[in-house]
Design a protein around this motif. Structure first.
Motif, PDB file in Angstrom:
ATOM      1  N   VAL A  11       8.973  -2.894  16.827  1.00  0.00           N
ATOM      2  CA  VAL A  11       7.637  -2.287  16.927  1.00  0.00           C
ATOM      3  C   VAL A  11       7.329  -1.501  15.652  1.00  0.00           C
ATOM      4  CG1 VAL A  11       6.283  -0.533  18.167  1.00  0.00           C
ATOM      5  CG2 VAL A  11       7.592  -2.239  19.442  1.00  0.00           C
ATOM      6  N   PHE A  12       8.288  -0.733  15.160  1.00  0.00           N
ATOM      7  CA  PHE A  12       8.079   0.007  13.913  1.00  0.00           C
ATOM      8  C   PHE A  12       7.805  -0.941  12.742  1.00  0.00           C
ATOM      9  CE2 PHE A  12      10.485   3.842  15.623  1.00  0.00           C
ATOM     10  CZ  PHE A  12       9.337   4.617  15.685  1.00  0.00           C
ATOM     11  N   TRP A  13       8.528  -2.061  12.689  1.00  0.00           N
ATOM     12  CA  TRP A  13       8.333  -3.023  11.616  1.00  0.00           C
ATOM     13  C   TRP A  13       6.925  -3.614  11.671  1.00  0.00           C
ATOM     14  CZ3 TRP A  13       8.395  -8.623  11.927  1.00  0.00           C
ATOM     15  CH2 TRP A  13       8.366  -9.235  10.658  1.00  0.00           C
ATOM     16  N   LEU A  14       6.478  -3.951  12.874  1.00  0.00           N
ATOM     17  CA  LEU A  14       5.122  -4.495  13.016  1.00  0.00           C
ATOM     18  C   LEU A  14       4.067  -3.457  12.626  1.00  0.00           C
ATOM     19  CD1 LEU A  14       5.542  -6.523  16.328  1.00  0.00           C
ATOM     20  CD2 LEU A  14       5.343  -7.415  13.988  1.00  0.00           C
ATOM     21  N   ILE A  15       4.298  -2.207  12.990  1.00  0.00           N
ATOM     22  CA  ILE A  15       3.366  -1.142  12.594  1.00  0.00           C
ATOM     23  C   ILE A  15       3.308  -1.023  11.073  1.00  0.00           C
ATOM     24  CG2 ILE A  15       3.021   1.367  12.610  1.00  0.00           C
ATOM     25  CD1 ILE A  15       4.077   1.335  15.515  1.00  0.00           C
ATOM     26  N   LEU A  16       4.471  -1.116  10.419  1.00  0.00           N
ATOM     27  CA  LEU A  16       4.500  -1.069   8.951  1.00  0.00           C
ATOM     28  C   LEU A  16       3.717  -2.229   8.341  1.00  0.00           C
ATOM     29  CD1 LEU A  16       8.136  -0.052   7.969  1.00  0.00           C
ATOM     30  CD2 LEU A  16       6.043   1.213   7.511  1.00  0.00           C
ATOM     31  N   LEU A  17       3.857  -3.412   8.914  1.00  0.00           N
ATOM     32  CA  LEU A  17       3.127  -4.565   8.397  1.00  0.00           C
ATOM     33  C   LEU A  17       1.621  -4.399   8.566  1.00  0.00           C
ATOM     34  CD1 LEU A  17       5.257  -7.664   9.438  1.00  0.00           C
ATOM     35  CD2 LEU A  17       4.868  -6.762   7.155  1.00  0.00           C
ATOM     36  N   VAL A  18       1.199  -3.954   9.734  1.00  0.00           N
ATOM     37  CA  VAL A  18      -0.233  -3.762   9.979  1.00  0.00           C
ATOM     38  C   VAL A  18      -0.780  -2.668   9.074  1.00  0.00           C
ATOM     39  CG1 VAL A  18      -1.926  -3.003  11.695  1.00  0.00           C
ATOM     40  CG2 VAL A  18      -0.157  -4.649  12.333  1.00  0.00           C
ATOM     41  N   LEU A  19      -0.072  -1.564   8.975  1.00  0.00           N
ATOM     42  CA  LEU A  19      -0.496  -0.467   8.106  1.00  0.00           C
ATOM     43  C   LEU A  19      -0.566  -0.922   6.651  1.00  0.00           C
ATOM     44  CD1 LEU A  19      -1.134   2.596   7.963  1.00  0.00           C
ATOM     45  CD2 LEU A  19       1.316   2.950   7.566  1.00  0.00           C
ATOM     46  N   GLY A  20       0.417  -1.683   6.216  1.00  0.00           N
ATOM     47  CA  GLY A  20       0.449  -2.166   4.846  1.00  0.00           C
ATOM     48  C   GLY A  20      -0.669  -3.140   4.531  1.00  0.00           C
ATOM     49  N   SER A  21      -1.090  -3.908   5.519  1.00  0.00           N
ATOM     50  CA  SER A  21      -2.176  -4.862   5.271  1.00  0.00           C
ATOM     51  C   SER A  21      -3.487  -4.147   4.963  1.00  0.00           C
ATOM     52  CB  SER A  21      -2.337  -5.805   6.461  1.00  0.00           C
ATOM     53  OG  SER A  21      -2.805  -5.091   7.588  1.00  0.00           O
ATOM     54  N   PHE A  22      -3.615  -2.907   5.398  1.00  0.00           N
ATOM     55  CA  PHE A  22      -4.823  -2.134   5.107  1.00  0.00           C
ATOM     56  C   PHE A  22      -4.709  -1.342   3.802  1.00  0.00           C
ATOM     57  CE2 PHE A  22      -5.209  -2.450   9.780  1.00  0.00           C
ATOM     58  CZ  PHE A  22      -6.433  -3.112   9.823  1.00  0.00           C
ATOM     59  N   VAL A  23      -3.487  -1.189   3.274  1.00  0.00           N
ATOM     60  CA  VAL A  23      -3.300  -0.366   2.082  1.00  0.00           C
ATOM     61  C   VAL A  23      -3.231  -1.243   0.824  1.00  0.00           C
ATOM     62  CG1 VAL A  23      -1.853   1.376   0.986  1.00  0.00           C
ATOM     63  CG2 VAL A  23      -2.164   1.419   3.451  1.00  0.00           C
ATOM     64  N   SER A  24      -2.073  -1.856   0.575  1.00  0.00           N
ATOM     65  CA  SER A  24      -1.940  -2.707  -0.619  1.00  0.00           C
ATOM     66  C   SER A  24      -0.663  -3.532  -0.535  1.00  0.00           C
ATOM     67  CB  SER A  24      -1.915  -1.854  -1.889  1.00  0.00           C
ATOM     68  OG  SER A  24      -0.718  -1.120  -1.963  1.00  0.00           O
ATOM     69  N   LEU A  25      -0.564  -4.503  -1.428  1.00  0.00           N
ATOM     70  CA  LEU A  25       0.628  -5.334  -1.497  1.00  0.00           C
ATOM     71  C   LEU A  25       1.838  -4.512  -1.940  1.00  0.00           C
ATOM     72  CD1 LEU A  25       1.936  -8.124  -1.327  1.00  0.00           C
ATOM     73  CD2 LEU A  25       1.302  -8.460  -3.730  1.00  0.00           C
ATOM     74  N   ASN A  26       1.640  -3.598  -2.878  1.00  0.00           N
ATOM     75  CA  ASN A  26       2.736  -2.743  -3.336  1.00  0.00           C
ATOM     76  C   ASN A  26       3.279  -1.885  -2.191  1.00  0.00           C
ATOM     77  OD1 ASN A  26       2.369  -3.802  -5.834  1.00  0.00           O
ATOM     78  ND2 ASN A  26       1.409  -1.989  -6.722  1.00  0.00           N
ATOM     79  N   PHE A  27       2.393  -1.396  -1.344  1.00  0.00           N
ATOM     80  CA  PHE A  27       2.812  -0.604  -0.187  1.00  0.00           C
ATOM     81  C   PHE A  27       3.649  -1.454   0.755  1.00  0.00           C
ATOM     82  CE2 PHE A  27       2.397   0.980   4.110  1.00  0.00           C
ATOM     83  CZ  PHE A  27       2.610   2.331   3.959  1.00  0.00           C
ATOM     84  N   ILE A  28       3.198  -2.677   1.030  1.00  0.00           N
ATOM     85  CA  ILE A  28       3.940  -3.569   1.933  1.00  0.00           C
ATOM     86  C   ILE A  28       5.339  -3.830   1.375  1.00  0.00           C
ATOM     87  CG2 ILE A  28       4.079  -5.915   2.863  1.00  0.00           C
ATOM     88  CD1 ILE A  28       1.068  -5.905   3.131  1.00  0.00           C
ATOM     89  N   LEU A  29       5.425  -4.193   0.103  1.00  0.00           N
ATOM     90  CA  LEU A  29       6.729  -4.496  -0.497  1.00  0.00           C
ATOM     91  C   LEU A  29       7.650  -3.282  -0.490  1.00  0.00           C
ATOM     92  CD1 LEU A  29       5.642  -6.703  -3.520  1.00  0.00           C
ATOM     93  CD2 LEU A  29       6.816  -7.445  -1.452  1.00  0.00           C
ATOM     94  N   SER A  30       7.125  -2.140  -0.878  1.00  0.00           N
ATOM     95  CA  SER A  30       7.949  -0.925  -0.914  1.00  0.00           C
ATOM     96  C   SER A  30       8.424  -0.533   0.473  1.00  0.00           C
ATOM     97  CB  SER A  30       7.167   0.223  -1.541  1.00  0.00           C
ATOM     98  OG  SER A  30       6.865  -0.054  -2.877  1.00  0.00           O
ATOM     99  N   SER A  31       7.520  -0.583   1.444  1.00  0.00           N
ATOM    100  CA  SER A  31       7.905  -0.184   2.805  1.00  0.00           C
ATOM    101  C   SER A  31       8.901  -1.159   3.416  1.00  0.00           C
ATOM    102  CB  SER A  31       6.672  -0.046   3.693  1.00  0.00           C
ATOM    103  OG  SER A  31       6.051  -1.294   3.878  1.00  0.00           O
ATOM    104  N   GLN A  32       8.765  -2.458   3.114  1.00  0.00           N
ATOM    105  CA  GLN A  32       9.699  -3.441   3.662  1.00  0.00           C
ATOM    106  C   GLN A  32      11.092  -3.307   3.038  1.00  0.00           C
ATOM    107  OE1 GLN A  32       8.862  -5.417   6.377  1.00  0.00           O
ATOM    108  NE2 GLN A  32       7.161  -3.981   6.208  1.00  0.00           N
ATOM    109  N   VAL A  33      11.143  -3.070   1.741  1.00  0.00           N
ATOM    110  CA  VAL A  33      12.440  -2.859   1.079  1.00  0.00           C
ATOM    111  C   VAL A  33      13.124  -1.631   1.675  1.00  0.00           C
ATOM    112  CG1 VAL A  33      13.509  -2.142  -1.104  1.00  0.00           C
ATOM    113  CG2 VAL A  33      11.891  -4.038  -1.075  1.00  0.00           C
ATOM    114  N   ALA A  34      12.384  -0.558   1.831  1.00  0.00           N
ATOM    115  CA  ALA A  34      12.964   0.675   2.384  1.00  0.00           C
ATOM    116  C   ALA A  34      13.371   0.483   3.844  1.00  0.00           C
ATOM    117  CB  ALA A  34      11.971   1.818   2.261  1.00  0.00           C
TER     118      ALA A  34
END
Length: 171
Positions: A11-34
């Motif tokens: 659930v947390f991972w899906l929330i990160l993906l949804v949140l990242g889709s509204f912010v930027s590609l750099n946010f998605i990549l950084s949050s997924q790596v972390a």
């Protein structure tokens, strides 16, 4: 138990993906790596402690049984002495919290009791290296988003806290 924890982190991972889709590609990549680095750290930590506990249980089993036998023998002797003292009308030493505190203060802390070996397990060090390497690669490619890294690391302690609260209420 593991299924509940896995579902929580999904659930947390899906929330990160949804949140990242509204912010930027750099946010998605950084949050997924972390996020995945912190999952790797969690898994490595869990396995290292599990191995350590299993090894200690295996090694200490005979020692614990011997200590228990010794304690049983001492207790049996002590009860025998107390019975004879009661019969003779003598005073018996009673347990005192003050005496116990003094005894505990005299005990020395040894290096092996500090549990430093669990901190330097190769799998944990490798997991931390993955996090650092991911950070450095993102920085080098100029795709690093510090907010994404921090938000990607946040689900791990939050998930552990929520899992602790939920599992405590279930029991």
């Amino acid at each position: 138990m593991i299924k509940t924890l896995a579902l929580l982190y999904l659930v947390f991972w899906l929330i990160l993906l949804v949140l990242g889709s509204f912010v930027s590609l750099n946010f998605i990549l950084s949050s997924q790596v972390a996020f995945f680095s912190s999952l790797l750290i969690l898994f490595a930590t869990f396995k290292s402690y599990q191995r350590r506990v299993n090894a200690r249980m295996r090694d200490d089993k005979d020692e614990i049984l011997a200590m228990q036998k010794e304690l049983d023998d001492e207790e049996e002797e002590e009860w025998g002495e107390q019975d004879s003292q009661y019969k003779q009308g003598e005073d018996v030493k009673e347990f005192s919290l003050k005496n116990e505190k003094e005894r505990l203060k005299k005990q020395k802390i040894k290096l092996k009791d500090l549990n430093l070996t669990a901190a330097f397990v190769p799998y944990r060090l490798l997991a931390y290296a993955v996090l650092i390497l991911g950070f450095l690669v993102l920085k080098r490619k100029e795709m690093l988003d510090i907010a994404g890294i921090l938000i990607g690391l946040a689900p791990m302690p939050i998930g552990a806290f929520l899992f602790g609260v939920v599992s405590k209420n279930v029991k």
